[in-house]
Design a protein around this motif. Sequence first.
Motif, PDB file in Angstrom:
ATOM      1  N   GLY A   1       0.776  -1.229   0.000  1.00 39.01           N
ATOM      2  CA  GLY A   1       0.000   0.000   0.000  1.00 39.01           C
ATOM      3  C   GLY A   1       0.810   1.281   0.000  1.00 39.01           C
ATOM      4  N   ALA A   2       2.090   1.218   0.346  1.00 39.62           N
ATOM      5  CA  ALA A   2       2.934   2.424   0.358  1.00 39.62           C
ATOM      6  C   ALA A   2       3.544   2.631  -1.024  1.00 39.62           C
ATOM      7  CB  ALA A   2       4.026   2.311   1.399  1.00 39.62           C
ATOM      8  N   GLU A   3       3.690   3.882  -1.416  1.00 35.12           N
ATOM      9  CA  GLU A   3       4.271   4.206  -2.718  1.00 35.12           C
ATOM     10  C   GLU A   3       5.740   4.588  -2.624  1.00 35.12           C
ATOM     11  OE1 GLU A   3       1.864   7.175  -4.528  1.00 35.12           O
ATOM     12  OE2 GLU A   3       0.132   5.853  -4.801  1.00 35.12           O
ATOM     13  N   THR A   4       6.215   4.949  -1.435  1.00 34.26           N
ATOM     14  CA  THR A   4       7.611   5.328  -1.253  1.00 34.26           C
ATOM     15  C   THR A   4       8.136   4.751   0.063  1.00 34.26           C
ATOM     16  OG1 THR A   4       7.180   7.385  -0.025  1.00 34.26           O
ATOM     17  CG2 THR A   4       7.171   7.523  -2.446  1.00 34.26           C
ATOM     18  N   THR A   5       9.454   4.643   0.160  1.00 33.72           N
ATOM     19  CA  THR A   5      10.048   4.186   1.416  1.00 33.72           C
ATOM     20  C   THR A   5       9.829   5.200   2.535  1.00 33.72           C
ATOM     21  OG1 THR A   5      12.166   5.094   0.655  1.00 33.72           O
ATOM     22  CG2 THR A   5      11.799   2.729   0.335  1.00 33.72           C
ATOM     23  N   LEU A   6       9.766   6.484   2.190  1.00 37.49           N
ATOM     24  CA  LEU A   6       9.547   7.510   3.215  1.00 37.49           C
ATOM     25  C   LEU A   6       8.153   7.389   3.822  1.00 37.49           C
ATOM     26  CD1 LEU A   6      10.660   9.907   4.758  1.00 37.49           C
ATOM     27  CD2 LEU A   6       9.846  11.405   2.919  1.00 37.49           C
ATOM     28  N   GLN A   7       7.160   6.989   3.019  1.00 40.51           N
ATOM     29  CA  GLN A   7       5.820   6.799   3.568  1.00 40.51           C
ATOM     30  C   GLN A   7       5.795   5.724   4.646  1.00 40.51           C
ATOM     31  OE1 GLN A   7       3.284   5.945   0.204  1.00 40.51           O
ATOM     32  NE2 GLN A   7       2.782   8.098  -0.125  1.00 40.51           N
ATOM     33  N   VAL A   8       6.700   4.776   4.547  1.00 39.56           N
ATOM     34  CA  VAL A   8       6.789   3.719   5.562  1.00 39.56           C
ATOM     35  C   VAL A   8       7.635   4.182   6.741  1.00 39.56           C
ATOM     36  CG1 VAL A   8       7.521   1.355   6.031  1.00 39.56           C
ATOM     37  CG2 VAL A   8       6.506   1.926   3.815  1.00 39.56           C
ATOM     38  N   LEU A   9       8.794   4.760   6.462  1.00 34.33           N
ATOM     39  CA  LEU A   9       9.728   5.099   7.536  1.00 34.33           C
ATOM     40  C   LEU A   9       9.232   6.249   8.407  1.00 34.33           C
ATOM     41  CD1 LEU A   9      12.522   4.557   8.823  1.00 34.33           C
ATOM     42  CD2 LEU A   9      13.400   6.393   7.374  1.00 34.33           C
ATOM     43  N   ALA A  10       8.677   7.295   7.788  1.00 27.69           N
ATOM     44  CA  ALA A  10       8.324   8.498   8.551  1.00 27.69           C
ATOM     45  C   ALA A  10       7.384   8.207   9.718  1.00 27.69           C
ATOM     46  CB  ALA A  10       7.749   9.559   7.615  1.00 27.69           C
ATOM     47  N   PRO A  11       6.285   7.450   9.528  1.00 25.15           N
ATOM     48  CA  PRO A  11       5.419   7.161  10.689  1.00 25.15           C
ATOM     49  C   PRO A  11       6.116   6.323  11.763  1.00 25.15           C
ATOM     50  CG  PRO A  11       4.267   6.749   8.619  1.00 25.15           C
ATOM     51  CD  PRO A  11       5.707   6.932   8.279  1.00 25.15           C
ATOM     52  N   LEU A  12       6.990   5.411  11.359  1.00 24.52           N
ATOM     53  CA  LEU A  12       7.735   4.623  12.338  1.00 24.52           C
ATOM     54  C   LEU A  12       8.694   5.513  13.124  1.00 24.52           C
ATOM     55  CD1 LEU A  12       8.533   1.473  10.165  1.00 24.52           C
ATOM     56  CD2 LEU A  12       6.665   1.780  11.811  1.00 24.52           C
ATOM     57  N   ARG A  13       9.340   6.446  12.426  1.00 29.49           N
ATOM     58  CA  ARG A  13      10.233   7.402  13.093  1.00 29.49           C
ATOM     59  C   ARG A  13       9.456   8.254  14.092  1.00 29.49           C
ATOM     60  NH1 ARG A  13      12.959  10.755   8.717  1.00 29.49           N
ATOM     61  NH2 ARG A  13      10.840  11.582   8.565  1.00 29.49           N
ATOM     62  N   ASP A  14       8.257   8.684  13.701  1.00 28.77           N
ATOM     63  CA  ASP A  14       7.426   9.492  14.599  1.00 28.77           C
ATOM     64  C   ASP A  14       7.043   8.697  15.848  1.00 28.77           C
ATOM     65  OD1 ASP A  14       7.560  11.554  12.788  1.00 28.77           O
ATOM     66  OD2 ASP A  14       5.571  11.194  11.929  1.00 28.77           O
ATOM     67  N   GLN A  15       6.714   7.422  15.673  1.00 31.31           N
ATOM     68  CA  GLN A  15       6.377   6.589  16.828  1.00 31.31           C
ATOM     69  C   GLN A  15       7.563   6.444  17.781  1.00 31.31           C
ATOM     70  OE1 GLN A  15       4.134   2.850  15.991  1.00 31.31           O
ATOM     71  NE2 GLN A  15       3.989   3.617  13.879  1.00 31.31           N
ATOM     72  N   LEU A  16       8.764   6.278  17.219  1.00 33.25           N
ATOM     73  CA  LEU A  16       9.953   6.187  18.063  1.00 33.25           C
ATOM     74  C   LEU A  16      10.133   7.476  18.866  1.00 33.25           C
ATOM     75  CD1 LEU A  16      12.491   4.482  15.635  1.00 33.25           C
ATOM     76  CD2 LEU A  16      11.618   3.511  17.766  1.00 33.25           C
ATOM     77  N   THR A  17       9.983   8.616  18.211  1.00 27.37           N
ATOM     78  CA  THR A  17      10.129   9.905  18.897  1.00 27.37           C
ATOM     79  C   THR A  17       9.112  10.041  20.026  1.00 27.37           C
ATOM     80  OG1 THR A  17      10.963  10.936  16.871  1.00 27.37           O
ATOM     81  CG2 THR A  17      10.122  12.408  18.588  1.00 27.37           C
ATOM     82  N   GLU A  18       7.860   9.642  19.766  1.00 24.02           N
ATOM     83  CA  GLU A  18       6.815   9.734  20.777  1.00 24.02           C
ATOM     84  C   GLU A  18       7.110   8.838  21.974  1.00 24.02           C
ATOM     85  OE1 GLU A  18       3.347   8.660  18.612  1.00 24.02           O
ATOM     86  OE2 GLU A  18       3.269  10.551  17.479  1.00 24.02           O
TER      87      GLU A  18
END
Length: 301
Positions: A67-84
């Motif tokens: 469902g993702a079109e780019t690697t950033l679409q996958v990584l960015a939400p995971l990065r945000d979860q780590l930050t939270e």
Amino acid sequence: MKAVAALLAFALPAQAADLAMPFPATQTFAETRPLSSHRIATGRFADTLPSVTAEGAVTRRIWQVSGAETTLQVLAPLRDQLTEQGWATVFDCATRACGGFDFRFEIDVTPAPQMFVDLADFRYLAAQKDDAWTTLLVSRSADLSFVQMTQVDPDGTVEPTKSTSNPASPPGLTAVSDVAQMLVTTGRAVLSDLEFKTGSADLVQDSYASLDALAAFLDANPATTIALVGHTDAEGGAAGNLAISRRRADSARALLTGAYGIAPGRVETQGVGFFAPITRNDTEAGRRINRRVEVVITSTP
């Protein structure tokens, strides 16, 4: 989502990041080691890879994500979860900014078919929380994204486990030979019949069965690009072996793009000298096996 269910069923160390995949996902690999180590990249590859080695309870999981079109679409939400969750990003990069080919082959990656890395499209992140570490590696092939998450907790306690499923092979590739089947299945293959003149980068012949097969594979998959990677045994110094391994890859490329007619822009070359052996170098048979040229898929449709 399947990934969330699998995550909840998997025993994690106390400091483990609790991440949910941002798109539909299937966990295809999970492993825990009570006391092990993991090399973590902390900067871009430039001659060497800046890194630290963390020791402790090591947990690795891999997902295939749709469902993702780019690697950033996958990584960015995971990065945000780590930050939270209180994790601090130490290093975050994409493909060439990471150091490209050299970076990919310096870091620890689970082999295909569980993990697939497109050398033209991947992202890496290393994050730290107290003494614990989390690394993420994200790449794509056709409609699938691949996520490898590795976590190290020096104070963690886990039971040793390992589980795999039967992930789908990266789609969009046609196999026409044994070499091609290896490329479809694992993303790489050894061109084992290439023979070079002693102490030289010159090929002995002007045609080889492995290059016939590779050219046919590239003709059948016109959107695929590759890297030819030269390897040596451990005789001699590092600088000389790096140079001759690159020249031997260049010789194979010249034949592939000349006699076989493959577009030069589809074939890059690298030389890694004696730094990636596939067997021991203390016997003649082992050294002969380590002297080789491999083909690695760098991008697919």
